[in-house]
Design an enzyme around this catalytic site. Structure first.
Site, mmCIF file in Angstrom:
data_model
loop_
_atom_site.group_PDB
_atom_site.id
_atom_site.type_symbol
_atom_site.label_atom_id
_atom_site.label_comp_id
_atom_site.label_asym_id
_atom_site.label_seq_id
_atom_site.Cartn_x
_atom_site.Cartn_y
_atom_site.Cartn_z
ATOM 1 N N ASP A 222 0.809 -1.215 0.000
ATOM 2 C CA ASP A 222 0.000 0.000 0.000
ATOM 3 C C ASP A 222 0.846 1.271 0.000
ATOM 4 O OD1 ASP A 222 -2.623 1.444 0.596
ATOM 5 O OD2 ASP A 222 -1.459 2.003 2.373
ATOM 6 N N GLU A 295 1.256 -0.522 -5.044
ATOM 7 C CA GLU A 295 0.332 0.570 -5.362
ATOM 8 C C GLU A 295 1.086 1.889 -5.382
ATOM 9 O OE1 GLU A 295 -3.609 2.818 -3.565
ATOM 10 O OE2 GLU A 295 -1.841 2.367 -2.348
#
Length: 577
Positions: A222, A295
């Protein structure tokens, strides 16, 4: 009876081919990934919040639609200030989602079905309720420098810099106990870890080791661009970031140009180190290759470096957001072709492309591009070369749900105001999954849900669409069968705008069937001469896949130089066998 036989045949074919991968390649290189947002997938205990047991109960559905691996948004112990992205303990399952035993049962069931489980890994920050942060705030010798601390500009109570949080306002919060500011690029309850401290990097690597040894297949990493900030000067200070003249709200994240707090070169080194840990675990465990999906939104020149630097390997799948970020209702076929080629043409040699059109942070396809383009986008996603990633519900055409200011729970929306929240909140795309037309859409047996259920659930749900030949769900299933063909797994691709409204994708491989994908993006009737567009095609082609917008049927034969596409129609044609 004939329709039933067709559906049974379709289901049997999917069961037969879902685990197929190209010979001599890693399992993930042509895999279909599916993102589960656990709070909203399936509730097993009636509390209105999805959980691990709920996922286990519905794993067979992922097998049904041909998924090879699913990544789960965070399920770790958390006070839920950012719904699990504020992790208090990286090696525990939050009681809201179940127990470690529940997760082990999920892994066992997934292994039985041939579906790999990928966890969401949050390296940039922890919760302020994490033991590491509590000890760091107490100046504990071991954890003192686990986070980014500063006494304040000129040792005053003024924040060290003008940096703005993604969730609005200053990135700096004063801690009375330590008498210093701590950095948080997101919520104030999400203090940033200090990756200049080798102990931090090792602690996070140990998290990877723990879960891989438990049996997970890898991690979606993330918010990678935020891991490092620019190095402090000799006095331990950082520079202010420059203004963005196009934004006037000083609380808004976009008010500044984030040249010192994102995409720092050292961030890439962290990704490379994480990949090295996974490679060591590959050797230790002798399993299939473990993977990283990273990401990052940013310039392609930077994102391509996440693959590796030519000497060391990085993420196998740096998420490709070219389409999700750039195409809209006004985009032409030339735009689509350009954004697709942006990735393919800049991707390092020997790497694998990936395609993402939905996630828990972005409006759904139906809301962003229109309900009449749902099949069209899924056809594109599944026929481009490489990895496909589907966000839960996009395969049945779920849409965004309007959430009032009073019902809003997403911190990104809650930290704004009633006038601005709709632009910022991510709640509309996170609503409960629509399994059937019964009580609470089959999501829970309880009386409440953590977010409202879409009002169209009686029409848009799995149960109903299973029984409709060209429903979104059944088109998706047919695409998965097609995707597992050798041509689509291993073949080359020729992608071009045939006209302003028509995008064409030719997939071909020596000795195998050639496929032509045609997408009519808009409302004009389009006549296409495929020999002029792609050349060297056989005179006759077969309709291999049609949608509910098609006048043709699967199996129909057509001349390559006289194709007619109806408005918003998507088809796949194949050379005759």
């Amino acid at each position: 009876m004939r329709i039933l036989i067709k559906f049974l045949t379709l289901f049997t074919l999917i069961l037969a081919v879902t685990s197929a991968v190209a010979a001599g390649t890693a399992w993930w290189e042509s895999a279909s990934f599916y993102q589960i947002y656990p709070r909203s997938f399936k509730d097993s205990d009636g509390d209105g919040i999805g959980d691990v047991k709920g996922i286990t109960q519905q794993l067979a559905y992922l097998k049904e639609i041909g998924i090879h691996a699913t990544w789960l948004s965070p399920i770790f112990t958390s006070p839920m200030a950012d719904f699990g992205y504020d992790v208090a303990n990286f090696t525990e399952i939050d009681p809201m989602f179940g127990t470690l035993e529940d997760f082990e049962e999920l892994l066992a069931k997934a292994k039985e079905l041939g579906i790999k489980i990928i966890l969401d890994f949050v390296p940039n920050h922890t919760s302020d309720e994490c033991e590491w942060f509590i000890k760091s705030a107490q100046n504990d010798t071991e954890y003192k420098d686990f986070y980014v601390w500063h006494p304040g500009k000129n040792n005053s109570r003024e924040p060290p810099t003008n940096w703005i949080s993604v969730f609005r306002g200053s990135t700096w919060t004063w801690h009375e106990g330590r008498q210093a500011y701590y950095l948080h690029q997101f919520h104030s309850k999400q203090p940033d870890l200090n990756y200049n401290n080798p102990k931090v990097r090792e602690a996070m690597k140990n998290v990877l080791r723990y879960w891989i040894r438990k049996g997970v297949a890898g991690f979606r990493v993330d918010a990678v661009p935020h891991v490092y900030e620019i190095a402090a000067d000799a006095n331990g200070d950082w520079p202010d970031e420059p203004r963005n003249p196009d934004v006037n709200d000083p609380e808004d994240y976009e008010y500044l140009q984030h040249i010192y707090t994102t995409h720092q070169p050292a961030t890439l080194d962290v990704v490379y180190e994480f990949r090295q840990v996974l490679k060591e675990l590959d050797e230790e465990l002798g399993d299939d290759e473990h993977i990283l999906l990273t990401e990052a939104y940013g310039p392609l020149s930077v994102l391509m470096q996440y693959y590796g630097n030519g000497t060391v390997d990085g993420s196998q799948i740096p998420f490709n957001f070219e389409l999700i970020s750039n195409v809209n209702n006004e985009s032409t076929a030339y735009d689509y072709a350009r954004f697709i080629h942006n990735w393919l043409d800049q991707m390092p040699k020997g790497r694998v492309a990936n395609w993402v059109m939905g996630n828990h942070d972005q409006t759904r396809i139906a809301a962003r591009l229109g309900k009449d383009r749902i099949d069209l986008i899924n056809v594109l996603l599944k026929t481009l070369p490489g990895v496909s990633v589907t966000y839960q519900g996009e395969e049945i055409g779920m849409s965004d749900v309007w959430i009032s200011w009073e019902e809003t729970v997403d911190p990104q929306g809650c930290q704004s105001n009633p006038q601005e929240y709709e632009r910022l909140t991510r709640d509309p795309v996170r609503t409960p999954f629509q399994w059937n037309d019964g009580h609470k859409a089959g999501f829970t047996e309880g009386q409440t849900t953590w977010l409202p259920i879409a009002s169209d659930y009686t029409l848009v749900n799995v149960k109903r669409q299973r029984g409709i030949a060209n429903s979104h769900l059944n088109v998706y299933k047919q695409l998965q069968i097609l995707r597992d063909s050798k041509t689509l797994r291993e073949g080359e691709a020729d992608i071009k705008a045939i006209s302003e409204d028509v995008l064409g994708v030719k997939r071909f491989l020596a000795g195998e069937r050639t496929y032509i994908v045609l997408l009519n993006l808009n409302n004009n009737l389009e006549a296409i001469n495929l020999n002029a567009a792609f050349g060297d095609l056989t005179p006759l082609l077969e309709y291999v896949l049609v949608t509910d917008r098609s006048a043709r049927r699967k199996g129909d034969i057509i001349h390559a130089d006289s194709i007619v596409l109806l408005p918003k129609e998507a088809v796949v044609l194949g050379t005759l066998i």
